[in-house]
Design a protein around this motif. Structure first.
Motif: not given
Length: 386
Positions: A145-153, A197-202
């Protein structure tokens, strides 16, 4: 004489079980060098020192003793002789011989580790002629999911959507939280604000590197609880593994808070491998209806001593809570040995119980069949064997 006949009868019965390998990875898709092979028969992630060989280990000796005859050699060849024979046969033939020799009737294949180097479930099924279903790794879904591009929210919603789609035909899920953080995390589900918040950091770290593994404890908790909501059996690597795991923090007793919070959901928790904490896992399996365990990885790596590990796994847990797995990854030798060493250990342990008059032979056969196949068929909803 009667005792000998009973032992032989039990051995034949255990050999006849069409095992369900409920946690396994694919076999190697191609040939490998000696160095590469040796790196795959150890849990160390360091290069093999020039002054030693990993063939000088319980697992190495087991390969030379038990896999050599399957490839047409006498037992106990020199490693170079064994590997030369392996290379002459080629990966396809080695896989065909070793994967079928183990007598596994169903594979549940976890695909999250170096999947491009190994056979996927469809190819495992094609080689063996046996069903092979998938176990989906939670962390791999999050990283995709992260590799495909996603905003933290949007991470929480995107992960949930991806997990449901990715596991649509899967039989179970797995977490490697033991590797990424350890089991000493807050057991309850995090809030959406905490996840964001954790996703934003990661995700910020992910932008700075080619790939960043998900290791934030808040995100890992979120993945686990979404896995619980998904409702499929959830596997936890526990105990022994490569140096990426902090063994002190991978004792399954540390999961007790999570186990108790999740208990009302009724989702099966399956503790994988567990060595040297397999007795602790046995306690958890006895205490909590939804907890099961195996000693998979330890059986291969203890080799000639694997009988002791299997015996210890039978001490306190109800027999309906113990499963068989090999945790084999890569060389098909590990798939074959996982089955062979488990069958041998079960036969030796249960034969002793029968010889001592503690168990009947019928009880021994029934328990071996439960652990070898029937428990996994129940936990993962596999139905009756074909």
């Amino acid at each position: 004489m009667a005792s000998s006949r009973r032992g032989e009868s039990l051995e034949r019965a255990v050999e006849a079980i069409a095992l369900v390998d409920h946690h396994v990875h694919g076999a190697l898709a191609g040939d490998v060098s000696r160095r590469e092979f040796e790196e795959m028969i150890t849990e160390s992630d360091r290069p093999v020192p020039s002054w030693m060989t990993f063939f000088d280990s319980q697992l190495g000796f087991a390969v030379l003793r038990h896999c050599a005859p399957v490839l047409g050699l006498d037992p106990h060849p020199e490693p170079d002789t064994y590997l030369a024979r392996r290379n002459r046969l080629g990966a396809d033939e080695v896989n065909r011989r070793l994967l079928t020799a183990g007598g596994v009737g169903h594979f549940l294949v976890e695909t999250g580790h170096r999947g491009d180097e190994i056979l996927d479930p469809a190819r495992m099924a094609a080689v063996t002629g046996r069903p092979a279903d998938e176990i989906v790794r939670l962390e791999a879904v999050a990283e995709a999911v992260a590799a495909e591009g996603v905003e933290a929210a949007g991470f929480a919603a995107a992960f949930e959507t991806a997990l449901w789609e990715r596991s649509r035909t899967a039989r179970g899920l797995k977490t490697v939280v033991a590797y990424r953080h350890g089991f000493d995390f807050e057991p309850g589900p995090p809030t959406l604000a905490e996840v964001t918040a954790a996703a934003d950091r990661w995700l910020w770290r992910s932008e700075e590197a080619e790939k960043v593994r998900v290791d934030d404890p808040v995100l890992l908790r979120h993945l686990i609880w979404k896995g619980i909501e998904r409702g499929l059996p959830l596997q936890f690597h526990a105990g022994y593994g490569d140096p990426d795991v902090d063994l002190r923090r991978s004792d399954p007793l540390l999961l007790r808070g999570l186990i108790e919070l999740a208990e009302p959901r009724g989702v099966p928790f399956v503790l994988l491998h567990c060595y040297p904490f397999h007795r602790n896992a046995g306690f958890l399996a006895q205490a909590y209806p939804h907890v099961h365990f195996d000693v998979g990885l330890a059986v291969n790596h203890t080799g000639a001593r694997s009988t002791a590990v299997v015996a210890e796994s039978l001490e306190t847990a109800p027999f309906a809570k113990i499963l068989f797995s090999s945790d084999a990854w890569g060389p098909a030798e590990l798939h074959h040995l996982g089955a062979l060493l488990w069958r041998r250990a079960m036969t030796r342990v249960l034969s002793g119980f029968v010889a001592d008059g503690e168990w009947s032979e019928a009880q021994a056969v029934r328990v071996a069949t439960m652990i070898g196949a029937e428990n996994a068929r129940r936990v993962y909803g596999l139905g009756e064997a074909a």
